[in-house]
Design a protein around this motif. Structure first.
Motif, PDB file in Angstrom:
ATOM      1  N   LEU A  90       0.853  -1.183   0.000  1.00 33.39           N
ATOM      2  CA  LEU A  90       0.000   0.000   0.000  1.00 33.39           C
ATOM      3  C   LEU A  90       0.893   1.238   0.000  1.00 33.39           C
ATOM      4  O   LEU A  90       2.085   1.160   0.253  1.00 33.39           O
ATOM      5  CB  LEU A  90      -0.907  -0.003   1.226  1.00 33.39           C
ATOM      6  N   GLY A  91       0.268   2.389  -0.269  1.00 29.21           N
ATOM      7  CA  GLY A  91       1.056   3.607  -0.318  1.00 29.21           C
ATOM      8  C   GLY A  91       1.832   3.707  -1.616  1.00 29.21           C
ATOM      9  O   GLY A  91       1.345   3.328  -2.674  1.00 29.21           O
ATOM     10  N   ASN A  92       3.051   4.169  -1.531  1.00 29.71           N
ATOM     11  CA  ASN A  92       3.894   4.383  -2.702  1.00 29.71           C
ATOM     12  C   ASN A  92       4.766   3.157  -2.949  1.00 29.71           C
ATOM     13  O   ASN A  92       5.675   2.875  -2.171  1.00 29.71           O
ATOM     14  CB  ASN A  92       4.771   5.623  -2.475  1.00 29.71           C
ATOM     15  N   PRO A  93       4.511   2.408  -4.026  1.00 29.27           N
ATOM     16  CA  PRO A  93       5.319   1.202  -4.288  1.00 29.27           C
ATOM     17  C   PRO A  93       6.798   1.503  -4.504  1.00 29.27           C
ATOM     18  O   PRO A  93       7.641   0.610  -4.370  1.00 29.27           O
ATOM     19  CB  PRO A  93       4.680   0.605  -5.546  1.00 29.27           C
ATOM     20  N   LEU A 154      -7.359 -12.347  -6.901  1.00 29.08           N
ATOM     21  CA  LEU A 154      -8.414 -12.068  -7.875  1.00 29.08           C
ATOM     22  C   LEU A 154      -8.575 -10.578  -8.153  1.00 29.08           C
ATOM     23  O   LEU A 154      -8.904 -10.183  -9.274  1.00 29.08           O
ATOM     24  CB  LEU A 154      -9.744 -12.642  -7.392  1.00 29.08           C
ATOM     25  N   ALA A 155      -8.385  -9.756  -7.121  1.00 26.69           N
ATOM     26  CA  ALA A 155      -8.629  -8.316  -7.281  1.00 26.69           C
ATOM     27  C   ALA A 155      -7.590  -7.507  -6.503  1.00 26.69           C
ATOM     28  O   ALA A 155      -7.929  -6.815  -5.539  1.00 26.69           O
ATOM     29  CB  ALA A 155     -10.040  -7.977  -6.821  1.00 26.69           C
ATOM     30  N   PRO A 156      -6.333  -7.603  -6.883  1.00 24.69           N
ATOM     31  CA  PRO A 156      -5.271  -6.930  -6.113  1.00 24.69           C
ATOM     32  C   PRO A 156      -5.452  -5.422  -6.015  1.00 24.69           C
ATOM     33  O   PRO A 156      -5.079  -4.808  -5.015  1.00 24.69           O
ATOM     34  CB  PRO A 156      -3.989  -7.297  -6.872  1.00 24.69           C
ATOM     35  N   GLU A 157      -6.044  -4.816  -7.039  1.00 22.38           N
ATOM     36  CA  GLU A 157      -6.219  -3.368  -7.026  1.00 22.38           C
ATOM     37  C   GLU A 157      -7.243  -2.909  -5.985  1.00 22.38           C
ATOM     38  O   GLU A 157      -7.269  -1.737  -5.594  1.00 22.38           O
ATOM     39  CB  GLU A 157      -6.629  -2.868  -8.421  1.00 22.38           C
ATOM     40  N   GLN A 158      -8.076  -3.841  -5.513  1.00 21.25           N
ATOM     41  CA  GLN A 158      -9.095  -3.500  -4.518  1.00 21.25           C
ATOM     42  C   GLN A 158      -8.735  -3.987  -3.118  1.00 21.25           C
ATOM     43  O   GLN A 158      -9.492  -3.795  -2.179  1.00 21.25           O
ATOM     44  CB  GLN A 158     -10.449  -4.109  -4.918  1.00 21.25           C
ATOM     45  N   TYR A 159      -7.559  -4.595  -3.006  1.00 22.91           N
ATOM     46  CA  TYR A 159      -7.219  -5.234  -1.728  1.00 22.91           C
ATOM     47  C   TYR A 159      -7.107  -4.234  -0.582  1.00 22.91           C
ATOM     48  O   TYR A 159      -7.501  -4.525   0.547  1.00 22.91           O
ATOM     49  CB  TYR A 159      -5.916  -6.032  -1.848  1.00 22.91           C
TER      50      TYR A 159
END
Length: 254
Positions: A90-93, A154-159
């Protein structure tokens, strides 16, 4: 009594106990041992603060030993701690400082620490925050984390949103509760349940347990920042201070 300096002997004994240094054997007969034992008890009853001081010294010593062991474990496991491919960031990769959190979805202190994480990420756009699934509070926790890890695939962008919702509130995190939250994000229940049986989940959880053991982590939340393992919900200001130190001197303590 056979001793001419009972207080001196007692002081030597207590110093030896508090510092774990061996004392030379005292050649006492049974009567002298009994008398000296009674004197020690009498002295400690009259000065109970000595026991507290010894306990504090022991805790300081243990904390120092734990810190040294954790530093060695961090040095030996940097990739697994900070860059495991299965972990969510999370945050800045590409942030310049990484904070790693070991958490359990049924941990009350983790719920408190979540607000610290949200505030920290809002205040500092250059922090990289890694989440380590660490289910240690029973079967419900393990099942909820399995759902979470399947959701992540399945939904990493919503984790991130899923994580906050599952960790929020007073409802116990169970498999059923986690699935209901996941469905609210549009994830298919059949695919979610199938993903829970992925052997990679067991492997990831096992690796997290091994890392926690090496780091001396036995509870949640626990954090790793730079060269330090930080135990407990220490608060936003403490975390921000350690992050600032990392930028200043590449250590959590400058």
């Amino acid at each position: 009594m056979a001793f001419q300096n009972r207080t001196g002997l007692l002081a030597a004994l207590l110093i030896g106990m508090s510092t774990a240094l061996p004392l030379p054997a005292l050649a006492l007969d049974d009567a002298e041992k009994q008398e000296f034992g009674a004197f020690i008890r009498e002295y400690l009853m009259a000065n109970p603060e000595i026991i507290e001081e010894m306990q504090q010294a022991l805790e300081i010593k243990k904390e120092a030993e734990t810190k040294v062991l954790a530093q060695a474990a961090i040095s030996s496991n940097k990739d697994a701690i900070f860059h495991a491919p299965e972990d969510i960031v999370l945050g800045n990769p590409d942030g310049d400082v990484t904070v790693v959190e070991f958490y359990d979805y049924n941990c009350g202190f983790c719920k408190r620490a979540m607000s610290d994480m949200i505030t920290l990420l809002d205040k500092d756009p250059n922090v990289r925050f890694v989440l380590k699934e660490f289910p240690i509070l029973g079967p419900d926790s393990l099942a909820a984390h399995r759902v979470a890890m399947s959701f992540r695939a399945l939904a990493p962008e919503q984790y991130g949103e899923f994580h906050i919702k599952l960790l929020s509130g007073d409802v116990r995190a169970t498999e059923a509760h986690a699935i209901e939250i996941a469905k609210g994000f549009g994830v298919d229940e059949t695919a979610l349940k199938a993903g829970m049986d992925d052997p990679a989940i067991d492997q990831s959880i096992r690796q997290t347990y091994e890392l926690a053991n090496a780091l001396g982590i036995s509870g949640t939340p626990s954090f790793v920042i730079g060269d330090e393992a930080v135990f407990g919900a220490v608060g936003e200001e403490v975390l921000l201070g350690k992050i600032a130190n990392m930028r200043q001197c590449e250590s959590t303590v400058c």
